[in-house]
Design a protein around this motif. Structure first.
Motif, PDB file in Angstrom:
ATOM      1  N   MET A   1       0.840  -1.195   0.000  1.00 19.35           N
ATOM      2  CA  MET A   1       0.000   0.000   0.000  1.00 19.35           C
ATOM      3  C   MET A   1       0.880   1.252   0.000  1.00 19.35           C
ATOM      4  O   MET A   1       0.462   2.308   0.415  1.00 19.35           O
ATOM      5  N   GLY A   2       2.125   1.142  -0.485  1.00 19.59           N
ATOM      6  CA  GLY A   2       3.068   2.250  -0.465  1.00 19.59           C
ATOM      7  C   GLY A   2       2.791   3.302  -1.516  1.00 19.59           C
ATOM      8  O   GLY A   2       2.858   4.489  -1.260  1.00 19.59           O
ATOM      9  N   SER A   3       2.467   2.893  -2.742  1.00 14.82           N
ATOM     10  CA  SER A   3       2.230   3.877  -3.794  1.00 14.82           C
ATOM     11  C   SER A   3       0.955   3.516  -4.546  1.00 14.82           C
ATOM     12  O   SER A   3       0.473   2.385  -4.516  1.00 14.82           O
ATOM     13  N   PHE A   4       0.438   4.522  -5.234  1.00 19.20           N
ATOM     14  CA  PHE A   4      -0.784   4.303  -5.997  1.00 19.20           C
ATOM     15  C   PHE A   4      -0.441   3.811  -7.393  1.00 19.20           C
ATOM     16  O   PHE A   4       0.564   4.214  -7.978  1.00 19.20           O
ATOM     17  N   SER A   5      -1.293   2.997  -7.948  1.00 16.82           N
ATOM     18  CA  SER A   5      -1.093   2.529  -9.321  1.00 16.82           C
ATOM     19  C   SER A   5      -1.661   3.566 -10.284  1.00 16.82           C
ATOM     20  O   SER A   5      -2.285   4.555  -9.882  1.00 16.82           O
ATOM     21  N   ILE A   6      -1.475   3.328 -11.554  1.00 15.72           N
ATOM     22  CA  ILE A   6      -1.979   4.247 -12.570  1.00 15.72           C
ATOM     23  C   ILE A   6      -3.503   4.342 -12.523  1.00 15.72           C
ATOM     24  O   ILE A   6      -4.072   5.413 -12.772  1.00 15.72           O
ATOM     25  N   TRP A   7      -4.181   3.257 -12.161  1.00 12.86           N
ATOM     26  CA  TRP A   7      -5.643   3.263 -12.106  1.00 12.86           C
ATOM     27  C   TRP A   7      -6.150   4.143 -10.969  1.00 12.86           C
ATOM     28  O   TRP A   7      -7.162   4.833 -11.120  1.00 12.86           O
ATOM     29  N   HIS A   8      -5.430   4.168  -9.855  1.00 11.77           N
ATOM     30  CA  HIS A   8      -5.821   5.057  -8.758  1.00 11.77           C
ATOM     31  C   HIS A   8      -5.740   6.518  -9.192  1.00 11.77           C
ATOM     32  O   HIS A   8      -6.635   7.321  -8.910  1.00 11.77           O
ATOM     33  N   TRP A   9      -4.641   6.880  -9.888  1.00  9.02           N
ATOM     34  CA  TRP A   9      -4.463   8.261 -10.330  1.00  9.02           C
ATOM     35  C   TRP A   9      -5.497   8.652 -11.386  1.00  9.02           C
ATOM     36  O   TRP A   9      -5.969   9.796 -11.398  1.00  9.02           O
ATOM     37  N   LEU A  10      -5.848   7.718 -12.264  1.00  9.03           N
ATOM     38  CA  LEU A  10      -6.878   8.014 -13.265  1.00  9.03           C
ATOM     39  C   LEU A  10      -8.237   8.255 -12.619  1.00  9.03           C
ATOM     40  O   LEU A  10      -8.983   9.151 -13.034  1.00  9.03           O
ATOM     41  N   ILE A  11      -8.569   7.479 -11.606  1.00 12.58           N
ATOM     42  CA  ILE A  11      -9.839   7.679 -10.899  1.00 12.58           C
ATOM     43  C   ILE A  11      -9.850   9.019 -10.174  1.00 12.58           C
ATOM     44  O   ILE A  11     -10.832   9.761 -10.215  1.00 12.58           O
ATOM     45  N   VAL A  12      -8.731   9.364  -9.541  1.00 18.64           N
ATOM     46  CA  VAL A  12      -8.638  10.663  -8.851  1.00 18.64           C
ATOM     47  C   VAL A  12      -8.770  11.796  -9.865  1.00 18.64           C
ATOM     48  O   VAL A  12      -9.489  12.779  -9.630  1.00 18.64           O
ATOM     49  N   LEU A  13      -8.112  11.672 -11.012  1.00 19.46           N
ATOM     50  CA  LEU A  13      -8.214  12.695 -12.059  1.00 19.46           C
ATOM     51  C   LEU A  13      -9.645  12.830 -12.567  1.00 19.46           C
ATOM     52  O   LEU A  13     -10.146  13.943 -12.760  1.00 19.46           O
ATOM     53  N   LEU A  14     -10.317  11.717 -12.762  1.00 19.53           N
ATOM     54  CA  LEU A  14     -11.707  11.738 -13.222  1.00 19.53           C
ATOM     55  C   LEU A  14     -12.615  12.430 -12.202  1.00 19.53           C
ATOM     56  O   LEU A  14     -13.471  13.245 -12.574  1.00 19.53           O
ATOM     57  N   VAL A  15     -12.425  12.149 -10.929  1.00 22.94           N
ATOM     58  CA  VAL A  15     -13.237  12.782  -9.882  1.00 22.94           C
ATOM     59  C   VAL A  15     -12.969  14.287  -9.840  1.00 22.94           C
ATOM     60  O   VAL A  15     -13.908  15.095  -9.730  1.00 22.94           O
ATOM     61  N   VAL A  16     -11.716  14.689  -9.953  1.00 27.78           N
ATOM     62  CA  VAL A  16     -11.381  16.123  -9.939  1.00 27.78           C
ATOM     63  C   VAL A  16     -12.015  16.829 -11.126  1.00 27.78           C
ATOM     64  O   VAL A  16     -12.560  17.927 -10.993  1.00 27.78           O
ATOM     65  N   VAL A  17     -11.948  16.222 -12.309  1.00 24.08           N
ATOM     66  CA  VAL A  17     -12.557  16.825 -13.492  1.00 24.08           C
ATOM     67  C   VAL A  17     -14.069  16.919 -13.333  1.00 24.08           C
ATOM     68  O   VAL A  17     -14.687  17.913 -13.722  1.00 24.08           O
ATOM     69  N   MET A  18     -14.673  15.908 -12.747  1.00 22.12           N
ATOM     70  CA  MET A  18     -16.123  15.945 -12.547  1.00 22.12           C
ATOM     71  C   MET A  18     -16.524  17.018 -11.536  1.00 22.12           C
ATOM     72  O   MET A  18     -17.562  17.662 -11.684  1.00 22.12           O
ATOM     73  N   ILE A  19     -15.709  17.233 -10.523  1.00 28.63           N
ATOM     74  CA  ILE A  19     -16.048  18.235  -9.503  1.00 28.63           C
ATOM     75  C   ILE A  19     -15.830  19.647 -10.028  1.00 28.63           C
ATOM     76  O   ILE A  19     -16.701  20.512  -9.912  1.00 28.63           O
ATOM     77  N   PHE A  20     -14.653  19.913 -10.596  1.00 24.80           N
ATOM     78  CA  PHE A  20     -14.304  21.280 -10.988  1.00 24.80           C
ATOM     79  C   PHE A  20     -14.674  21.619 -12.421  1.00 24.80           C
ATOM     80  O   PHE A  20     -14.899  22.781 -12.739  1.00 24.80           O
ATOM     81  N   GLY A  21     -14.672  20.676 -13.315  1.00 27.99           N
ATOM     82  CA  GLY A  21     -14.939  20.959 -14.724  1.00 27.99           C
ATOM     83  C   GLY A  21     -13.649  21.343 -15.438  1.00 27.99           C
ATOM     84  O   GLY A  21     -12.702  21.845 -14.836  1.00 27.99           O
ATOM     85  N   THR A  22     -13.618  21.148 -16.742  1.00 28.83           N
ATOM     86  CA  THR A  22     -12.389  21.392 -17.505  1.00 28.83           C
ATOM     87  C   THR A  22     -12.082  22.883 -17.631  1.00 28.83           C
ATOM     88  O   THR A  22     -10.921  23.275 -17.645  1.00 28.83           O
TER      89      THR A  22
END
Length: 81
Positions: free
Chosen positions: A1-22
């Motif tokens: 559980m030391g680092s996040f995988s690429i899928w974790h970062w993609l999900i975080v990016l998707l949530v940020v885009v959904m919250i703030f908008g492009t």
């Protein structure tokens, strides 16, 4: 559980885009870039003083003024020496 995988970062990016908008994210990016550029310009200006902002050289009195007579005594000059 030391680092996040690429899928974790993609999900975080998707949530940020959904919250703030492009559009808001693009504006934040340009604001951040402008702030960094302003900071760099300020650091450059602070390290090298501008020639036009240099203080005027002070004038020194060399000898007697042309309009003074010989009988006038400068009290400040006598006290300083």
């Amino acid at each position: 559980m030391g680092s996040f995988s690429i899928w974790h970062w993609l999900i975080v990016l998707l949530v940020v885009v959904m919250i703030f908008g492009t559009k808001k994210l693009r504006n934040m990016g340009s604001d951040l870039g402008g702030a960094v550029k302003g900071f760099k310009d300020g650091m450059k200006d602070g390290s090298a003083p501008d020639a036009s902002a240099a203080p005027a050289p002070t004038q020194q009195v060399t000898g007697q003024p042309a309009n003074s007579d010989k009988s006038t005594i400068d009290v400040e000059a006598r006290q300083k020496s």
